[in-house]
Design an enzyme around this catalytic site. Sequence first.
Site, PDB file in Angstrom:
ATOM      1  CG  PHE A   1      -7.961  -6.111  -0.843  1.00 36.57           C
ATOM      2  CD1 PHE A   1      -7.192  -6.077  -1.986  1.00 36.57           C
ATOM      3  CD2 PHE A   1      -7.348  -5.842   0.373  1.00 36.57           C
ATOM      4  CE1 PHE A   1      -5.843  -5.782  -1.932  1.00 36.57           C
ATOM      5  CE2 PHE A   1      -5.998  -5.551   0.441  1.00 36.57           C
ATOM      6  CZ  PHE A   1      -5.244  -5.525  -0.720  1.00 36.57           C
TER       7      PHE A   1
ATOM      8  CB  ILE B   1      -5.264   0.308  -8.968  1.00 38.31           C
ATOM      9  CG1 ILE B   1      -3.769   0.228  -8.812  1.00 38.31           C
ATOM     10  CG2 ILE B   1      -5.669   1.747  -8.970  1.00 38.31           C
ATOM     11  CD1 ILE B   1      -3.032   0.927  -9.999  1.00 38.31           C
ATOM     12  CB  SER B   2      -4.094  -1.918  -3.699  1.00 41.75           C
ATOM     13  OG  SER B   2      -4.755  -3.130  -3.927  1.00 41.75           O
ATOM     14  CD  GLN B   3      -4.408   2.561   1.155  1.00 45.12           C
ATOM     15  OE1 GLN B   3      -5.614   2.417   1.236  1.00 45.12           O
ATOM     16  NE2 GLN B   3      -3.703   3.171   2.064  1.00 45.12           N
TER      17      GLN B   3
ATOM     18  NE  ARG C   1      -0.979   3.407  -7.693  1.00 45.59           N
ATOM     19  CZ  ARG C   1      -2.051   3.964  -7.133  1.00 45.59           C
ATOM     20  NH1 ARG C   1      -2.210   5.272  -7.181  1.00 45.59           N
ATOM     21  NH2 ARG C   1      -2.966   3.223  -6.535  1.00 45.59           N
TER      22      ARG C   1
END
Length: 218
Positions: free
Chosen positions: A213, A71-73, A45
Amino acid sequence: MSAETGTAAHRQQMVSEIRRLEQASARPSEPLDLRVLDVMSRVPREAFVRHANAGEAYINAPLAIGFGQTISQPFIVALMTSLARIAPNHRVLEIGTGSGYQTAILAALTGHVFSIERVAGLSVKAAEALRAQGIRNATLDIRDGHAGWPEHAPYDAIVVTAAPAEVPPALIDQLAPQGRLVIPVGRDEQMLTLIERRADGEVTRKEILPVRFVPLVR
Ligand code: SAH
């Protein structure tokens, strides 16, 4: 400990945390896909996150990727990818390439991923990061996600990582039979939503979890 084992250990911790969160959530839904967790334990990541050290890259939090985007969790990446039920022979569309991290996860699970992004600067950086990781089965383009990518449709799975107020009809149109669309929907309060085109053509819709989001910009 070398940098390499360091990040591998951080990734294992990240996956353990994802599993802990899954146990803790009362979500009466399908369990997380073990192949997704396996891929997440291998994809670095930190290669998709700017200026972050390995420790920061693997905490279960959204991270800034520039251009005001995030960037999403990891838990949400695991959940959305699991819900998409990706198989090796699938054709997958991602909307909101961002850093390319989710693209890399999808590309490791299936034959080919198409991913579209509105911000050219992000798409270019994501392409570089994917190339640096040796990922060649992802095709990126700069387009408006509301229209999907009709030239390569239909898709077995569509994963949307920015939230529209309503589900764009073009995305449902581009779903193959038994295709799955995973999408956050709503303006202020958003609901992660699973839309499925059944084999008989009927389209079903299920609400999964409240989420946050960035908006899918028109
Ligand atoms: N999947 C990404 C998350 C990116 S955040 C990752 O793993 O890093 C959502 C992304 O959607 C942002 O990069 C944003 O620029 C993009 N986006 C917003 N509106 C869009 C639109 N209409 N069409 C395509 N991309 C859009």
